[in-house]
Design an enzyme around this catalytic site. Structure first.
Site, short mmCIF file in Angstrom:
data_model
loop_
_atom_site.label_atom_id
_atom_site.label_comp_id
_atom_site.label_asym_id
_atom_site.label_seq_id
_atom_site.Cartn_x
_atom_site.Cartn_y
_atom_site.Cartn_z
N GLN A 122 33.34 -9.96 13.53
CA GLN A 122 32.92 -10.57 12.26
C GLN A 122 32.00 -9.65 11.48
OE1 GLN A 122 30.02 -14.15 11.41
NE2 GLN A 122 31.96 -14.99 12.14
N ARG A 129 0.79 -1.23 0.00
CA ARG A 129 0.00 0.00 0.00
C ARG A 129 0.83 1.29 0.00
NH1 ARG A 129 -5.42 -0.69 1.51
NH2 ARG A 129 -5.55 1.48 2.17
N TYR A 130 1.96 1.31 0.68
CA TYR A 130 2.52 2.59 1.05
C TYR A 130 3.86 2.97 0.40
CZ TYR A 130 -1.00 2.07 4.74
OH TYR A 130 -2.16 1.87 5.42
N ASP A 136 21.95 -19.67 4.42
CA ASP A 136 21.54 -18.93 3.22
C ASP A 136 22.72 -18.52 2.34
OD1 ASP A 136 22.44 -17.11 5.11
OD2 ASP A 136 20.86 -15.64 4.77
N HIS A 182 -0.19 25.91 24.29
CA HIS A 182 -1.02 24.97 25.05
C HIS A 182 -2.34 24.69 24.32
CE1 HIS A 182 1.81 26.03 28.24
NE2 HIS A 182 1.51 27.29 27.97
N ARG A 200 30.91 -11.79 17.79
CA ARG A 200 29.74 -12.02 16.95
C ARG A 200 28.70 -12.84 17.68
NH1 ARG A 200 26.80 -12.96 11.61
NH2 ARG A 200 25.21 -11.89 12.78
N THR A 206 34.07 -14.69 4.95
CA THR A 206 33.03 -15.25 5.80
C THR A 206 31.70 -14.69 5.33
OG1 THR A 206 32.35 -15.67 8.09
CG2 THR A 206 33.11 -13.45 7.57
N SER A 207 30.61 -15.25 5.84
CA SER A 207 29.28 -14.86 5.34
C SER A 207 29.05 -13.36 5.43
CB SER A 207 28.19 -15.58 6.14
OG SER A 207 28.31 -16.97 5.98
N ARG A 239 16.63 -8.36 9.67
CA ARG A 239 15.94 -8.65 8.40
C ARG A 239 14.60 -7.92 8.32
NH1 ARG A 239 17.50 -13.68 5.62
NH2 ARG A 239 19.11 -14.74 6.85
N SER A 249 -16.12 9.35 4.97
CA SER A 249 -16.66 8.44 5.98
C SER A 249 -17.69 7.54 5.32
CB SER A 249 -17.32 9.24 7.12
OG SER A 249 -18.11 8.40 7.94
#
Length: 472
Positions: free
Chosen positions: A234, A13-14, A80, A152, A322, A104-105, A331, A282
């Protein structure tokens, strides 16, 4: 889009097409592959046993990702990055043996995130400038239009419509400054090994530290970074994520403040956000013109401000070199934070570019309270004509209380009539009316707007034209 599974409203949607693509699987995993290419290229150029042909084959297969192969491999190995190493090796078999060499990953995951976040921040900067440009045009147009000020949320000394817009602009300008500071200090992780010691590269380069530094310089430069973190574990420091989400939260705070003000003023019909010819306010009350866009800005801003708490909690719990309890959180929190900020700023552009001022209502609202705001000036004028300041103060106090009590019963303000009828005050009704010009009571508002916009002009010149269109 499948309708039988959950999809994030931010995506459906956004958010903008740009931001949706930036955090898409294609963008992320192609960036991983570009990083693997850059690593292999630098290692080839610095004398490791990697051929130009292997680098070329990797370059040729950056975009043709076989997601089914990667998914099947991940189900098997539960990792992954290694799943994508496997899929990339299938696509570029001659380079499979040297792919990910010494890395490394986090070489691909963290550096890719830094690239995506950097690009996302740059895009949001452009959106911020578009909002500022729209607000600047609004402020310039209404720089001298008097309006009732509020403290206020109670009637206070008059300001101008344009001056109030500069308050919103000043908040957004501070966000640009914060974002610029964040971008200017953003560093690359580079390829640093499992605990950040670069031990694997000491072996690969036979202890030649200059070659290790040069490898990292070349990779960083290829992706537009001028330097790497001097030390790391790491991962890159998760404080970076905290700074990023804090910056996005700051944007949300500014947007909420502006939208909240507009919602309050739309209640009195002084301002109105854009409302389309066929828009329904509305489902039950057909006459309604609800401030839907500003309400949505506030709603999404609350979501982003709450989301920003994820990063400091993650940054504070990074054990030693790590821990993986950051991964699942990041993620979600970082991409959704960017999508949410993107959605908020798109809405701000839409509102700022189409904001309507009902000047007759603004003037009527101000004039209802202006006699009270002008009482000090009226008293000074009466003193000039020989009155006693303390006695005049009491006259004004007494008549003000009476006029206010009458207004609470639904009657119009009759303070000027009361003062004109009191011989102790010494001013006629026409003389009092002559002092009711709202321009007398706005101080330096027009000059403040002009000076503020002049200071903003170099930054506003960088703004790109945006139409502010939203589809939902």
């Amino acid at each position: 889009m499948a309708n039988d599974i959950y999809t994030s409203p931010l995506a459906s949607r956004y958010a903008s097409p740009y931001m949706l693509h930036l955090f898409s699987p294609d963008s992320r995993f192609q960036t991983w592959r570009r990083l693997w290419v850059a690593l292999a290229r630098a290692q080839h150029q610095l004398g490791l046993p990697i051929t130009a042909r292997q680098v070329q084959e990797l370059e040729a297969h950056v975009t043709d990702i076989d997601y089914e192969v990667a998914a099947a491999r991940e189900r098997e190995v539960r990792h992954d990055v290694m799943a994508h190493v496997y899929a990339y090796g299938k696509a570029a078999p001659s380079a499979a043996g040297i792919l990910h060499l010494g890395a490394t990953s986090c070489y691909v995951t963290d550096n890719a995130d830094l690239i995506l976040y950097r690009d996302g921040l740059r895009y949001l900067r452009g959106q911020l400038l578009s909002v500022l440009a729209d607000l600047a045009a609004f402020a310039r147009r209404y720089a001298a239009v008097p309006t009732l000020g509020y403290t206020h949320y109670q009637p206070a000394q008059p300001v101008t419509v344009g001056k109030r817009a500069t308050l919103w602009m000043q908040d957004f300008l501070s966000d640009v400054e914060e974002l610029d500071a964040l971008l200017s200090g953003l560093k690359f992780l580079g390829c640093r090994g499992t605990t950040g010691t670069e031990a694997s590269f000491m072996d690969l380069f036979d202890g030649d530290e200059e070659k290790i530094d040069e490898m990292n310089r070349r990779i960083a430069a290829e992706f537009g970074f001028s330097e790497c973190f001097p030390v790391c574990g790491q991962t890159y420091p998760r404080k970076v994520d905290s700074r990023i989400l804090s910056c996005l939260s700051s944007i949300a705070q500014s947007a909420y403040r502006m939208a909240g003000d507009i919602r309050l003023l739309q209640h009195d019909r002084q301002l109105e956000e854009p409302f389309e010819d066929s828009q329904i306010g509305s489902s039950a009350m057909a006459y309604k013109r609800n401030p839907m866009r500003c309400e949505r800005i506030c709603s999404l801003s609350r979501c982003l401000m709450a989301d920003a708490m994820n990063a400091p909690m993650t940054a504070s719990t990074q054990w030693l070199e790590r821990t993986l309890d950051d991964s699942a959180n990041r993620r979600i929190a970082l991409p959704e934070g960017f999508l949410c900020a993107d959605a908020i700023l798109r809405l701000c552009q839409n509102v700022a570019s189409g904001l309507r001022v009902n000047e007759t209502v603004v003037d009527r609202t101000l004039r209802e309270y202006l006699p009270f705001m002008a009482t000090e000036n009226l008293m000074m004028e009466a003193v000039k004509r020989g009155g006693d300041r303390q006695q005049l103060h009491e006259v004004i106090r007494r008549h003000s209380m009476a006029a206010t009590a009458r207004m609470k019963e639904g009657h119009p303000c009759d303070l000027l009539d009361r003062l004109a009828a009191d011989p102790a005050f010494g001013l006629t009704r026409p003389e009092l009316e002559a002092l009711m010009d709202p321009q007398r009571y706005i101080g330096r508002c027009p000059q403040q707007v002009a000076r503020f916009l002049e200071r903003c002009q170099p930054l506003l010149a960088q703004a790109q034209t945006a139409d502010g269109t939203i589809t939902l």
